[in-house]
Design a protein around this motif. Structure first.
Motif, PDB file in Angstrom:
ATOM      1  N   UNK A 161       3.323  11.025  -7.647  1.00 40.85           N
ATOM      2  CA  UNK A 161       2.547  10.049  -8.409  1.00 40.85           C
ATOM      3  C   UNK A 161       2.367   8.781  -7.588  1.00 40.85           C
ATOM      4  N   UNK A 162       1.466   7.915  -8.039  1.00 37.38           N
ATOM      5  CA  UNK A 162       1.253   6.650  -7.359  1.00 37.38           C
ATOM      6  C   UNK A 162       2.542   5.840  -7.348  1.00 37.38           C
ATOM      7  N   UNK A 163       2.743   5.108  -6.236  1.00 36.69           N
ATOM      8  CA  UNK A 163       3.955   4.322  -6.011  1.00 36.69           C
ATOM      9  C   UNK A 163       5.210   5.184  -5.929  1.00 36.69           C
ATOM     10  N   UNK A 164       5.009   6.490  -5.709  1.00 34.45           N
ATOM     11  CA  UNK A 164       6.136   7.433  -5.660  1.00 34.45           C
ATOM     12  C   UNK A 164       7.047   7.253  -6.877  1.00 34.45           C
ATOM     13  N   UNK A 165       6.427   7.037  -8.033  1.00 28.64           N
ATOM     14  CA  UNK A 165       7.213   6.730  -9.231  1.00 28.64           C
ATOM     15  C   UNK A 165       8.023   7.921  -9.722  1.00 28.64           C
ATOM     16  N   UNK A 188      -6.102  11.790 -10.500  1.00 33.04           N
ATOM     17  CA  UNK A 188      -7.220  10.948 -10.095  1.00 33.04           C
ATOM     18  C   UNK A 188      -6.765   9.503  -9.942  1.00 33.04           C
ATOM     19  N   UNK A 189      -7.689   8.647  -9.523  1.00 32.30           N
ATOM     20  CA  UNK A 189      -7.370   7.236  -9.358  1.00 32.30           C
ATOM     21  C   UNK A 189      -6.892   6.927  -7.962  1.00 32.30           C
ATOM     22  N   UNK A 190      -6.607   5.649  -7.739  1.00 33.47           N
ATOM     23  CA  UNK A 190      -6.147   5.170  -6.431  1.00 33.47           C
ATOM     24  C   UNK A 190      -4.621   5.211  -6.377  1.00 33.47           C
ATOM     25  N   UNK A 191      -4.104   5.725  -5.267  1.00 32.54           N
ATOM     26  CA  UNK A 191      -2.661   5.862  -5.108  1.00 32.54           C
ATOM     27  C   UNK A 191      -2.145   4.975  -3.973  1.00 32.54           C
ATOM     28  N   UNK A 192      -0.942   4.481  -4.129  1.00 37.76           N
ATOM     29  CA  UNK A 192      -0.188   3.882  -3.031  1.00 37.76           C
ATOM     30  C   UNK A 192       1.066   4.721  -2.863  1.00 37.76           C
ATOM     31  N   UNK A 193       1.201   5.358  -1.695  1.00 44.90           N
ATOM     32  CA  UNK A 193       2.361   6.200  -1.411  1.00 44.90           C
ATOM     33  C   UNK A 193       3.066   5.614  -0.193  1.00 44.90           C
ATOM     34  N   UNK A 194       4.191   4.976  -0.433  1.00 45.09           N
ATOM     35  CA  UNK A 194       4.925   4.292   0.623  1.00 45.09           C
ATOM     36  C   UNK A 194       6.238   5.029   0.890  1.00 45.09           C
ATOM     37  N   UNK A 195       6.322   5.670   2.063  1.00 49.11           N
ATOM     38  CA  UNK A 195       7.493   6.472   2.416  1.00 49.11           C
ATOM     39  C   UNK A 195       8.471   5.713   3.314  1.00 49.11           C
ATOM     40  N   UNK A 196       8.359   4.401   3.357  1.00 47.05           N
ATOM     41  CA  UNK A 196       9.288   3.596   4.149  1.00 47.05           C
ATOM     42  C   UNK A 196      10.726   3.907   3.749  1.00 47.05           C
ATOM     43  N   UNK A 197      11.584   4.193   4.733  1.00 45.77           N
ATOM     44  CA  UNK A 197      12.971   4.512   4.464  1.00 45.77           C
ATOM     45  C   UNK A 197      13.241   5.974   4.207  1.00 45.77           C
ATOM     46  N   UNK A 198      12.169   6.795   4.195  1.00 42.41           N
ATOM     47  CA  UNK A 198      12.314   8.231   3.971  1.00 42.41           C
ATOM     48  C   UNK A 198      11.906   8.970   5.250  1.00 42.41           C
ATOM     49  N   UNK A 199      12.696   9.930   5.673  1.00 41.06           N
ATOM     50  CA  UNK A 199      12.338  10.771   6.808  1.00 41.06           C
ATOM     51  C   UNK A 199      11.545  11.962   6.291  1.00 41.06           C
TER      52      UNK A 199
END
Length: 331
Positions: A161-165, A188-199
């Motif tokens: 999901x968006x924001x890796x919620x 659908x919609x705009x997603x932000x997927x931030x994997x900072x700190x995850x390998x």
């Protein structure tokens, strides 16, 4: 129904999966459920673990295909808090299940419903079901190290999901087992997927139909743009950015020496389309998509971390990719 005495009680399972939901009541000073067969012991459990009482240890042992199974249809809540579980995969069923880990190093497996898997206090591994169920399961780590892993050969899909919620306290995502594994911006919609700190390894991080922002974590990662205008930013490693020309993208590789970030324009949608690449110093290249050509941007620029644009017209008015910190382009 097995009811223990006042001492130490061990309840042995029959070989394989009988399909029966037996009842185990401990009563003693220490009470354990154990497997007896090599590599295929199954403990069927009812909702709320109503068939288990007073148990401190579940150790199915003897091989690696042992399962604690949410038995029957419907939604289950399986809470193993206070129980040491070892040598078994805790398997969700067909409903929308919630599984809470106990003590020790545990493995959980999502089922065909929308599941919530919550790790225990040790090392937790969350296994994905084969293929793409289309479900957005929730994975909460809680332990000392927490990983989401693939189990099928070459087609594991993690819907996010968006924001890796739907992901919390995860250190590693390794979908492994082949090259067609995907972390997919779901819905659908705009997603932000931030994997900072995850390998992240052995998976393509795939944008959806909206205007998505994908930010890499650690490791060598592959990103794929979607149909919108996407922002793709690599993490610490050698990053590859895939463009299929369905939309447009802003692409940023990792700055500094030691990395090779690649922009891949091998489009199946726009095969043969003439593409015009111009870097910030004015060097230019003209290639067709899927021509199998490769451009080393560092040779013309004399350095890495090259910026520029990819156009679909000779007048350089229609930019499909704006890039920075890129060393190589594949057509």
């Amino acid at each position: 129904t097995f009811i223990g005495g006042t001492g130490t009680n061990v309840f042995d399972l029959p070989s394989g999966n009988t399909g029966q939901v037996d009842t185990f009541i401990g009563n003693g000073t220490h009470n354990a459920i154990e497997g007896t067969a090599w590599g295929h012991n199954v403990l069927n459990v009812a909702n709320n673990l109503s068939n288990i009482s007073g148990i401190q240890t579940i150790d199915l042992g003897y091989g690696g295909q042992n399962t604690i199974l949410a038995s029957g249809s419907g939604d289950h809540v399986l809470n193993f808090t206070g129980i040491t579980v070892s040598d078994a995969t805790i398997q969700a069923g067909s409903g929308n299940d919630t599984i809470i880990g106990g003590v020790g190093n545990e493995t959980f497996a999502a089922g065909s419903g929308v599941d919530t898997l919550i790790g225990g206090t040790g090392t937790n591994v969350f296994d994905l079901p084969s293929g793409n169920t289309g479900q957005v399961d929730t994975f909460i780590g809680n332990g000392t190290h927490n990983a989401i892993e693939g189990t099928a050969w070459g087609h594991n899909v993690l819907n996010v999901a968006s924001n890796l919620s739907n992901i919390s306290d995860i250190q590693t995502i390794d979908l492994g087992y082949g090259g067609q594994n995907t972390i997919l911006a779901s819905g659908s919609g705009d997603h932000v997927l931030n994997f900072t700190g995850i390998t992240v390894s052995d998976a393509t991080i795939q944008a959806g139909s909206g205007n998505d922002t994908l930010i890499g974590g650690s490791g060598n990662e592959v990103f794929a743009a979607g149909a919108g205008h996407d922002v793709l930013a690599g993490g610490l490693g050698n990053n590859a950015f895939m463009m299929d020309m369905q939309g447009t993208a802003t692409v940023t590789g990792t700055s500094g020496g030691g990395w090779t970030d690649t922009l891949n324009l091998q489009s199946h949608v726009a095969a043969g389309t003439t593409l015009y690449v111009v870097d910030s110093a004015g060097h230019s290249w003209t290639e067709a998509a899927n021509s199998t050509g490769t451009v080393d941007l560092t040779q013309a620029a004399g350095h890495g971390d090259v910026s520029g644009h990819v156009y679909t017209d000779a007048a350089h008015t229609h930019s499909v990719v704006d890039f920075s910190n890129i060393e190589k382009i594949v057509f």
